[in-house]
Design an enzyme around this catalytic site. Structure first.
Site, PDB file in Angstrom:
ATOM      1  N   SER A  53     -10.202  -5.373  10.467  1.00 36.58           N
ATOM      2  CA  SER A  53     -11.371  -5.169  10.121  1.00 36.58           C
ATOM      3  C   SER A  53     -12.078  -6.594   9.541  1.00 36.58           C
ATOM      4  O   SER A  53     -11.513  -6.996   8.464  1.00 36.58           O
ATOM      5  CB  SER A  53     -11.422  -3.907   9.204  1.00 36.58           C
ATOM      6  OG  SER A  53     -10.929  -2.811   9.794  1.00 36.58           O
TER       7      SER A  53
ATOM      8  N   ARG B 238       0.889  -1.311   0.041  1.00 32.64           N
ATOM      9  CA  ARG B 238       0.003  -0.193   0.011  1.00 32.64           C
ATOM     10  C   ARG B 238       0.743   1.246   0.039  1.00 32.64           C
ATOM     11  O   ARG B 238       1.891   1.276   0.665  1.00 32.64           O
ATOM     12  CB  ARG B 238      -0.818  -0.043   1.344  1.00 32.64           C
ATOM     13  CG  ARG B 238      -2.141  -1.141   1.218  1.00 32.64           C
ATOM     14  CD  ARG B 238      -2.897  -1.158   2.629  1.00 32.64           C
ATOM     15  NE  ARG B 238      -3.526  -2.355   2.509  1.00 32.64           N
ATOM     16  CZ  ARG B 238      -4.500  -2.498   3.347  1.00 32.64           C
ATOM     17  NH1 ARG B 238      -4.747  -1.730   4.538  1.00 32.64           N
ATOM     18  NH2 ARG B 238      -5.164  -3.708   3.442  1.00 32.64           N
TER      19      ARG B 238
ATOM     20  N   ARG C  33       1.256  -5.895  12.700  1.00 28.89           N
ATOM     21  CA  ARG C  33       0.682  -5.035  13.747  1.00 28.89           C
ATOM     22  C   ARG C  33       0.398  -6.339  15.022  1.00 28.89           C
ATOM     23  O   ARG C  33       0.398  -5.960  16.158  1.00 28.89           O
ATOM     24  CB  ARG C  33      -0.838  -4.634  13.391  1.00 28.89           C
ATOM     25  CG  ARG C  33      -0.669  -3.535  12.484  1.00 28.89           C
ATOM     26  CD  ARG C  33      -1.907  -2.516  12.326  1.00 28.89           C
ATOM     27  NE  ARG C  33      -1.615  -1.744  11.411  1.00 28.89           N
ATOM     28  CZ  ARG C  33      -2.531  -0.683  11.334  1.00 28.89           C
ATOM     29  NH1 ARG C  33      -3.644  -0.549  12.074  1.00 28.89           N
ATOM     30  NH2 ARG C  33      -2.240   0.509  10.580  1.00 28.89           N
TER      31      ARG C  33
END
Length: 426
Positions: free
Chosen positions: A351, A261, A390
């Site tokens: 998410s 990204r 993460r």
């Protein structure tokens, strides 16, 4: 992609859904484009019918010896052919304009999604675990991580900002986390392991909604392919342009892949440390199912992601995202946020979204309900189970010791060859 028939029949409901997203009404504009396109199609149908009729009459006139009538009919057919050619061009232009407009509109939120402009309006659903009480001031992973093998300088030297090299025991812990996640999602939660392409065409990114709106957040190769920002793109598009047999539903897929990204929309955020990188690894979960299964599959997928955090004994909270914080293609999203002691706050680590039939329409992914001739669009869901980098940060910070070492979570010890502690270099 939105169903034009739904907008025709429910313009007020469509605009109400957009209003919850903070957008102005669009049904009038969309329906005007639709009406223009349909009117041109009607003209084409009338012209084709008259052309067919006139062509038959030419033969009849020739058989009757009426040459003048035959020539007049030939001239009419020629004129109709020319007019229809331009109408076809006009119809294609109007149809493409309508499709492009529909493709740029985000999914409508589910009824139970709270309204709000940004993350401040997200609703906490639950919490799991109790943050550890430290007998020393917990450090940021960016401060003690380099002594354990987080090589920020080496990564930046090779590739620039937001690239990191992992060395020695740190690389092994990262691999252990990824393998534990993948083994759990396949062996315990029943997702099929997949090794998909990392480079995809425009159509794949359009199908899952990253194109055309979010091109600036992606990396593109010189031959026109794109590096995937998430394995969701590759996995979901495996059913593009297909009619999936009902007996095969639900399809549950998982993949461990690098993700790329540009982070164009996050300038200045998390520039320090390992939280926001241009290249990172993630275990992605994707489900393709019938519409009546998607709500249950959403809960199932979220539980699969939560199970990883629970197994690692990492405190987290589950958030229901508001209308202003949801992704473009989602109709409902839960975020899982893990506790980071150095920041004394919870940070997103997964998410999990239900996209309804929004992506399936863009991909033309369908199924045929039992006893029906017509096909219907599938529902698609995706989520992180989890973002490996993460999770690494969360393990480092929550398991750090005063001497700079890090305790290895019990479930990871077998993946670490029996190593129980990461020791800093002297």
């Amino acid at each position: 992609m939105h169903d034009i028939r739904f907008i025709r029949e429910n313009p007020a409901a469509f605009d109400a859904g957009l209003a919850r997203r903070g957008l102005a009404p669009l049904s009038a504009e969309i329906l005007a484009l639709d009406e223009q396109s349909r009117a041109i199609k009607t003209q084409l149908q009338v012209g084709q019918a008259r052309r067919n009729e006139a062509s038959k009459l030419i033969g009849q006139a020739m058989a009757a010896g009426d040459k003048d009538k035959a020539e007049a009919l030939k001239a009419e057919v020629a004129k109709l052919k020319e007019d229809m050619m331009w109408l076809e061009v006009d119809e294609q232009t109007h149809s493409e304009t309508l499709q492009d407009r529909l493709a740029a509109i985000p999914n409508l939120p589910a009824d139970d999604v709270p309204e709000g402009a940004d993350e401040d309006a997200n609703v906490e659903v639950s919490r799991w675990g109790t943050p550890r009480a430290f007998d020393f001031a917990p450090q940021d992973h960016a401060d003690f991580g380099p002594a354990l093998g987080l090589d920020f300088e080496g990564g930046a030297k090779l590739s620039g900002a937001r690239f990191t090299a992992l060395r020695g025991q740190m690389a092994r812990l990262h691999r252990a986390l990824a393998q534990f996640m993948l083994d759990t999602q396949t062996g315990v939660n029943g997702y099929e392991e997949t090794n998909p392409p990392l480079l995809v065409r425009d159509e794949a990114l359009f199908g899952t909604g990253q194109l055309p709106k979010f091109a600036e957040d992606l990396f593109r190769t010189t031959d026109g392919r794109w590096l995937i920002p998430t394995a969701e793109v590759s996995l979901t598009n495996l059913v593009a342009d297909q009619i999936v047999p009902l007996a095969e539903l639900p399809v549950r897929l998982t993949a461990l892949t690098p993700c790329f990204r540009s982070e164009a929309g996050s300038a200045g955020r998390d520039t320090r440390g390992f939280i926001r990188q241009h290249q990172f690894e993630k275990v992605e979960l994707v489900t393709i199912c019938a519409p009546d299964e998607s709500q249950a599959e959403h809960a199932r997928m979220c539980a699969a992601a939560e199970g990883i955090l629970q197994a690692l004994a990492l405190p987290y909270r589950k958030m229901l995202l508001c209308t202003g914080d949801m992704g473009f293609g989602a109709r409902k999203t839960w975020d899982l946020e893990v506790w980071l002691p150095s920041q004394q706050t919870y940070r997103e680590i997964s998410s999990v979204s239900n996209c309804g039939d929004f992506q399936a329409r863009r991909m033309n992914a369908r199924y045929r309900p039992e006893g029906e001739k017509q096909t219907r669009f599938l529902h698609t869901l995706n989520g992180s189970g989890l973002a490996v980098g993460r999770t690494l940060v969360a393990v480092l910070e929550n398991y750090q010791q005063a001497d700079g070492s890090v305790i290895v979570p019990e479930v990871l010890v077998p993946y670490m060859g029996g190593v129980t502690v990461l020791e800093p270099k002297s």
